[in-house]
Write an enzyme that holds these catalytic residues in place. Structure first.
Site, PDB file in Angstrom:
ATOM      1  NE  ARG A  75      -1.274   2.475   2.848  1.00  0.00           N
ATOM      2  CZ  ARG A  75      -0.678   3.548   3.357  1.00  0.00           C
ATOM      3  NH1 ARG A  75      -0.475   4.625   2.616  1.00  0.00           N
ATOM      4  NH2 ARG A  75      -0.243   3.536   4.606  1.00  0.00           N
ATOM      5  CG  ASP A  76       3.415   4.188   2.890  1.00  0.00           C
ATOM      6  OD1 ASP A  76       3.805   5.034   2.077  1.00  0.00           O
ATOM      7  OD2 ASP A  76       3.130   4.476   4.071  1.00  0.00           O
ATOM      8  CG  HIS A 123       2.452   6.808  -1.948  1.00  0.00           C
ATOM      9  ND1 HIS A 123       1.498   7.619  -2.508  1.00  0.00           N
ATOM     10  CD2 HIS A 123       1.980   6.468  -0.715  1.00  0.00           C
ATOM     11  CE1 HIS A 123       0.500   7.789  -1.657  1.00  0.00           C
ATOM     12  NE2 HIS A 123       0.763   7.085  -0.566  1.00  0.00           N
ATOM     13  CB  SER A 125       1.933  11.386   7.346  1.00  0.00           C
ATOM     14  OG  SER A 125       0.845  10.913   8.075  1.00  0.00           O
ATOM     15  CG  HIS A 184       2.419   4.410   9.206  1.00  0.00           C
ATOM     16  ND1 HIS A 184       2.284   3.321   8.360  1.00  0.00           N
ATOM     17  CD2 HIS A 184       2.826   5.437   8.426  1.00  0.00           C
ATOM     18  CE1 HIS A 184       2.599   3.680   7.123  1.00  0.00           C
ATOM     19  NE2 HIS A 184       2.927   4.971   7.136  1.00  0.00           N
ATOM     20  CG  HIS A 239       6.604   7.786   6.141  1.00  0.00           C
ATOM     21  ND1 HIS A 239       6.712   7.329   4.848  1.00  0.00           N
ATOM     22  CD2 HIS A 239       5.313   7.586   6.501  1.00  0.00           C
ATOM     23  CE1 HIS A 239       5.531   6.881   4.438  1.00  0.00           C
ATOM     24  NE2 HIS A 239       4.663   7.017   5.434  1.00  0.00           N
ATOM     25  CE1 TYR A 294      -0.096  11.902   4.289  1.00  0.00           C
ATOM     26  CE2 TYR A 294      -0.662  12.441   2.021  1.00  0.00           C
ATOM     27  CZ  TYR A 294      -0.824  11.654   3.141  1.00  0.00           C
ATOM     28  OH  TYR A 294      -1.730  10.626   3.119  1.00  0.00           O
TER      29      TYR A 294
END
Length: 337
Positions: free
Chosen positions: A14-15, A18, A168, A195, A197, A286
């Site tokens: 999913r991520d 991108h 995010s 979650h 990054h 983001y």
């Protein structure tokens, strides 16, 4: 291996959409899903990078319909369960119903950190459909602890079973993650997730901090495949947390094999901390804005870092992708003067 200190939820499919420009093939999804299932990952996410219904000109068109990818992933799993992301305003009721028919067993309803109130009907629908239902507070660095607790209580009142602190932008530092996870553990009865990054190279440290504060769910992606500089790297996370004495329930060799033999060959670029993704983390932008910003910078002949710094100053949030091009154009006009 079955006993676990927490659940590791993998977001590669999913991520990672991108970073793959939403071009996953069914075979890539099948091979990755098989590997995750065999390694002992209980939950992994499959959908457009911006969630169900995200395939669009604004967010990027998918090469393959996400429902086909969800169905393909679910069809090869013996024990793993497929999760989907839904952002209210992008995904709609019918998208979630169709995802369940395709095999989804969990939904993570994602809102901006101050806008949990838009998700009441989506959380309720997830519970009605028998899904493990999660509230996902995105851009969590943009709200203080009190506001995050307030928003988490809204999610809890709607029926969320798990509530996520979502970094995010890859902006937060370990003490900030610990503070937020600790506050939620003390304030709501739901399970808590994190979650991260890696735009500031802090994803692993932040994940360790989240676990230390009592997080029940933590996210990772194989080879760190995800938006910006990617997510906490799943296979590395397994090794680090096992070394710290936690039980992940995931076989290290197997998760390494799917990362290196399946995912690495189809990655379009290494998940490095480049100048632009570093600025995203520094400015609190983001992570999924990265490819849009690079496209806009090239189109208007301006420095993508300037665009990202300005977006950070403006406190842009997910769903404002059009703003990227407005900012790029304004810099081009100034440059021409």
């Amino acid at each position: 291996m079955s006993q676990r200190s927490f659940e590791i939820l993998d977001v590669t499919l999913r991520d990672g959409s991108h970073a793959m420009r939403h071009a996953f093939t069914e075979q890539q999804v099948i091979d990755t899903a098989k590997g995750l299932d065999q390694a002992g990952v209980n939950y992994f996410e499959v959908s457009h990078g911006d969630g169900l219904g995200g395939s669009s000109l604004q967010y990027g068109l998918s090469k393959v319909d996400e429902l086909k990818l969800i169905e393909a992933a679910a069809s090869v799993c013996k024990t793993s369960k497929v999760s989907v992301l839904l952002i209210p305003g992008i995904g709609i009721k019918e998208d979630l119903q169709d995802a369940v028919k395709a095999g989804a067993k969990m939904v993570r309803v994602a809102t901006h950190v101050t806008e949990a109130d838009v998700a009441a009907q989506h959380i309720a629908l997830g519970r009605e459909l028998g899904l493990k239902t999660v509230g996902f507070l995105m851009m969590a660095h943009m709200a203080d602890v009190g506001k995050i607790v307030e928003q988490a209580k809204l999610f809890e009142s709607y029926g969320a079973e798990v509530i996520y602190v979502t970094d995010s932008a890859g902006y937060m530092l370990p003490h900030e993650v610990k503070e937020r996870i600790t506050a939620l553990k003390q304030s709501v009865s739901c399970e808590i997730g994190f979650h991260g990054h890696n735009n500031l190279s802090m994803a692993m440290a932040n994940t360790v901090a989240a676990v230390g504060a009592g997080a029940n769910y933590i996210d990772g992606s194989l080879r760190a495949l995800g938006a910006g500089s990617g997510n906490t790297q799943t296979e590395v996370m397994v090794a680090v947390l096992e070394r710290l004495g936690y039980q992940t329930g995931i076989d290290l060799y197997s998760i390494m094999d799917v990362a290196n033999d399946v995912v690495a060959p189809f990655m379009q670029r290494p998940q490095e901390i480049t100048g632009s993704s570093l600025i995203m983390g520094y400015s609190g932008v983001y992570s999924s804005f990265l490819l849009h910003t690079q496209t806009a910078a090239k189109k208007f002949g301006v420095d993508e870092r300037d665009i990202l710094v300005e977006l950070g100053r403006m406190k842009a949030v997910g769903g404002q992708e059009d703003l990227i091009y407005d900012v790029a154009q304004s810099f081009a006009v100034k440059k021409a003067l």
